[in-house]
Design a protein around this motif. Structure first.
Motif, short mmCIF file in Angstrom:
data_model
loop_
_atom_site.label_atom_id
_atom_site.label_comp_id
_atom_site.label_asym_id
_atom_site.label_seq_id
_atom_site.Cartn_x
_atom_site.Cartn_y
_atom_site.Cartn_z
N GLY A 1 10.93 -23.53 30.12
CA GLY A 1 11.70 -22.45 29.52
C GLY A 1 11.20 -21.05 29.80
O GLY A 1 11.84 -20.08 29.40
N GLU B 1 10.81 -17.61 31.60
CA GLU B 1 11.60 -16.87 32.56
C GLU B 1 10.71 -15.98 33.43
O GLU B 1 9.71 -15.42 32.96
N ARG C 1 13.68 -19.76 35.92
CA ARG C 1 13.27 -20.33 34.63
C ARG C 1 12.52 -21.61 34.94
O ARG C 1 13.03 -22.50 35.63
N LEU D 1 19.82 -27.93 33.20
CA LEU D 1 19.00 -26.71 33.16
C LEU D 1 19.34 -25.73 34.27
O LEU D 1 19.00 -24.55 34.19
#
Length: 412
Positions: A401, A403, A397, A344
């Motif tokens: 997920g 942002e 982030r 990630l």
């Protein structure tokens, strides 16, 4: 006590030795030879968060070495070079800032040119792990043992110059009226200087470590608890200086790699301290450290004369005699590398609760994705960024997920 996370990411280079290694380090330094006497030389350097990076020539090639007063000898990042000579067949146990220990071999650099001075038989150990913070900004370390051999230096961090000399009174006129800090090396690993710092809770003797990148003052909570256990009055002073007490993620890079764990620490506001005779005002620090030290951040505000014959540091402030820091956002958000295999991102945020970053929605564990539009693809991408701007646009982030794009001051 509330369980909170608020500070991280000390990038310090320290070569701490066991007692058994001291005699060998001393013997290795005794073997060092200089090509001339009664000289003074000026060398152009790079200044990085107050730390000084010095060019040297070895075997016809220029290498960049960090001038690290916290290291008792040289350190080479990477692998052994063909021109290195093994000093002894015996291995020596060295430890780093994270209290990790390994057996090392001491090598010699046969000939190294520093300006016009040739240095022969300079001792160094070889280690690759420090490369994660060097990021090709420097190739190794020059240790404080050069001072032990009688060389004096001026680390001119204002004009990016290094002056090196063996003349005993070369800096005498410039030192007049300047704040000074006497140092000693007894009862410490050979060639590591101890100085005194006057804090609101009393005097502290600690290492002056110019390899502790971008750090002002480290006061470990464990040592504070020990010192103040029988002093309710000083404990009250410490409590009054405390802005926050938390369980803290602490991350530091030593000789043998990254260490990250949780340490109970405080976020302190010190209205005034003295690094011996150098006044420093309005300083914010964390106590989430394992060892105490004064780091390279002071050299962002003052040049440093290392007077070997007098065993003293002399500070030449760039502007005023008093240094005012005002780093209240210290530790607002810092970063640690992600675990191997994490797809990630490469850096995770550690956020002090209540700070500007926290108020703007950034949380510990958020991934750093970009800064000012530049994607962060590895740790060095961030570390090598130009940081002259007062603020930067950070893109994060969260693990789920989401942002987040926020403007933050870059304090480290």
């Amino acid at each position: 006590m509330n369980k909170k996370i608020f500070i991280t990411a000390l990038l310090a280079l320290v070569a701490m030795t066991s007692v058994g290694a001291q005699n060998l380090i001393t013997a290795a330094t005794d073997a060092v030879r200089f090509s001339k006497r009664d000289f003074a030389d000026t060398i152009k350097i790079k200044v990085m968060d107050g730390a000084v990076v010095v060019p040297v020539e070895i075997e016809g090639r220029t290498w960049n070495l960090l001038f690290d007063t916290g290291s008792p000898l040289g350190l080479w990042i990477g692998q052994k070079e063909d021109w290195m000579r093994q000093m002894t067949t015996d291995s020596v146990t060295f430890g780093d800032i994270n209290q990790e220990f390994r057996k090392q071999t001491i090598y010699q650099i046969p000939t190294m040119r520093l300006g016009s001075l040739l240095i022969e038989n300079y001792p160094t150990i070889v280690e690759s792990a420090v490369g994660m913070v060097a990021c090709n900004r420097f190739d190794g370390v020059l240790g404080f043992n050069l001072v032990g051999k009688g060389l004096s230096f001026k680390l001119d961090t204002k004009d990016s110059l290094l002056i090196v000399t063996d003349r005993k009174k070369f800096f005498a006129e410039e030192e007049k009226g300047r704040p000074k800090a006497k140092y000693r090396t007894k009862r410490t690993p050979a060639f590591r200087p101890l100085i005194y710092v006057d804090t609101p809770i009393g005097w502290v003797e600690t290492v002056f470590d110019t390899g502790a990148l971008n750090e002002w003052l480290a006061l470990p909570q464990e040592q504070l608890d020990y010192w103040l256990a029988k002093s309710p009055k000083k404990q009250k002073i410490l409590d009054d200086l405390t802005i926050q007490t938390d369980t803290t993620i602490n991350s530091s890079v030593g000789l043998y790699g990254l260490s990250a764990d949780t340490i109970v620490g405080r976020f302190l506001h010190l209205p005034k301290i003295h690094i011996d005779h150098l006044p420093v005002n309005d300083l914010y620090i964390t106590t989430a450290h394992r060892t105490s030290r004064v780091g390279s951040a002071v050299l962002k505000h003052a040049s440093l004369i290392i007077d070997a014959p007098r065993k003293q540091f002399v500070f030449v402030p760039h502007d005023q005699q008093d240094i005012t820091v005002g780093n209240s956002e210290a530790g607002s958000v810092t970063f640690i590398p992600t675990e191997a295999g994490d797809t990630l991102g490469v850096l995770k945020a550690v956020v002090r609760k209540g700070s500007a970053a926290y108020q703007k929605g950034v949380r510990t564990g958020d991934y750093l994705m970009g800064v000012n539009g530049t994607p962060i693809t590895d740790a060095c991408t961030y570390m090598l960024m130009d940081r002259h701007d007062e603020e930067a646009q950070f893109k994060f982030r969260s693990p789920d997920g989401m942002e987040k794009v926020v403007k933050l001051k870059r304090t480290n």
